[in-house]
Design a protein around this motif. Structure first.
Motif, PDB file in Angstrom:
ATOM      1  N   GLY A 172       0.929  -1.183   0.378  1.00 25.22           N
ATOM      2  CA  GLY A 172      -0.013   0.321  -0.229  1.00 25.22           C
ATOM      3  C   GLY A 172       0.747   1.610  -0.114  1.00 25.22           C
ATOM      4  O   GLY A 172       1.851   0.973  -0.635  1.00 25.22           O
ATOM      5  N   ASN A 173       0.867   2.405   0.775  1.00 29.00           N
ATOM      6  CA  ASN A 173       1.294   3.425   0.274  1.00 29.00           C
ATOM      7  C   ASN A 173       2.738   3.030   1.165  1.00 29.00           C
ATOM      8  O   ASN A 173       3.578   4.234   1.356  1.00 29.00           O
ATOM      9  N   GLY A 174       3.614   1.882   2.158  1.00 24.48           N
ATOM     10  CA  GLY A 174       4.129   1.682   2.255  1.00 24.48           C
ATOM     11  C   GLY A 174       5.424   1.590   0.862  1.00 24.48           C
ATOM     12  O   GLY A 174       6.474   1.559   0.856  1.00 24.48           O
ATOM     13  N   TRP A 175       5.524   1.860  -0.072  1.00 25.07           N
ATOM     14  CA  TRP A 175       5.426   1.723  -1.687  1.00 25.07           C
ATOM     15  C   TRP A 175       6.141   2.915  -1.376  1.00 25.07           C
ATOM     16  O   TRP A 175       7.331   3.390  -2.074  1.00 25.07           O
ATOM     17  N   SER A 176       5.696   4.235  -0.893  1.00 22.35           N
ATOM     18  CA  SER A 176       5.981   5.656  -0.529  1.00 22.35           C
ATOM     19  C   SER A 176       7.760   6.273  -0.976  1.00 22.35           C
ATOM     20  O   SER A 176       7.928   7.267  -1.191  1.00 22.35           O
TER      21      SER A 176
END
Length: 214
Positions: A3-7
């Motif tokens: 999820g947003n952990g790729w950011s």
């Protein structure tokens, strides 16, 4: 899936490859981050079933997905609104789908012959609401001169891709290299040449922009 952990990884790649003075490109990237995260999650999910990418780590997957696309965005002059690009052998969608997110003005066609990859590309394009079409075909089935610009990664050897790209495109051909010499072709000239590293894994890359001599 992160999820947003790729950011954080995406931002590291962008920080390394986007010039600091390019505020418009920085804003485009910031707007694209949520969709890039969604794309990466989709790719991981589908890759578990269909082996879409050979990336061996999350770092390599982010580099593969974003780095070449960012370099091409930096090297693409404006205006872009009337340009039709074709990506040959789109595979899992990089760099074409990130390009569509970063440059939504482009009319982008993804050409891929393998059924499962086509299914993934169409799903991802729909989920991300991209201005892109996916065609199940081989490069030789695409009409000559049907696009403004052509790109491909690892579909053909660079010298062969330049010839094929020049058949497909009226203005620009992008050649992406891991190593080796830059090819040459009568009637086409180099108008941009970027040597760089994938920021997370250090892989050596080179992107060369050719334009038709008029």
């Amino acid at each position: 899936m992160l999820g947003n952990g790729w950011s954080k990884r995406l931002e590291t790649v962008a920080h390394a490859l986007l010039p600091t003075h390019e505020t418009d490109l920085a804003a485009r990237f910031a707007r694209a981050v949520p969709s890039l995260c969604r794309y990466l999650d989709l790719l991981v999910e589908w890759n578990q079933r269909f082996d879409l990418t050979a990336a061996r780590s999350e770092d390599e997957l982010v580099d593969l997905t974003l780095a070449d696309a960012l370099v091409m965005v930096v090297g693409t002059p404006v205006p872009r609104t009337t340009e039709a690009w074709v990506d040959v052998g789109s595979g899992a969608g990089a760099p074409a789908l990130p390009l569509a997110l970063l440059l939504p003005e482009l009319a982008l066609t993804l050409v891929e012959p393998k059924t499962k990859r086509v299914a993934f590309l169409r799903t991802a394009s729909g989920v991300l609401a991209l201005n892109a079409s996916v065609v199940r075909a081989r490069s030789e089935q695409v009409a000559s001169g049907s696009h403004t610009a052509a790109l491909s990664r690892a579909t053909l050897a660079p010298e062969l891709w330049l010839i094929e790209g020049a058949r497909l495109a009226t203005h620009t051909v992008w050649v992406l290299l891991a190593r080796g010499d830059v090819p040459r072709l009568d009637g086409w000239r180099v108008t941009g040449d970027w040597a760089y590293q994938w920021p997370l894994t250090g892989a050596e890359r080179r992107a060369v922009r050719f334009e038709a001599v008029t």
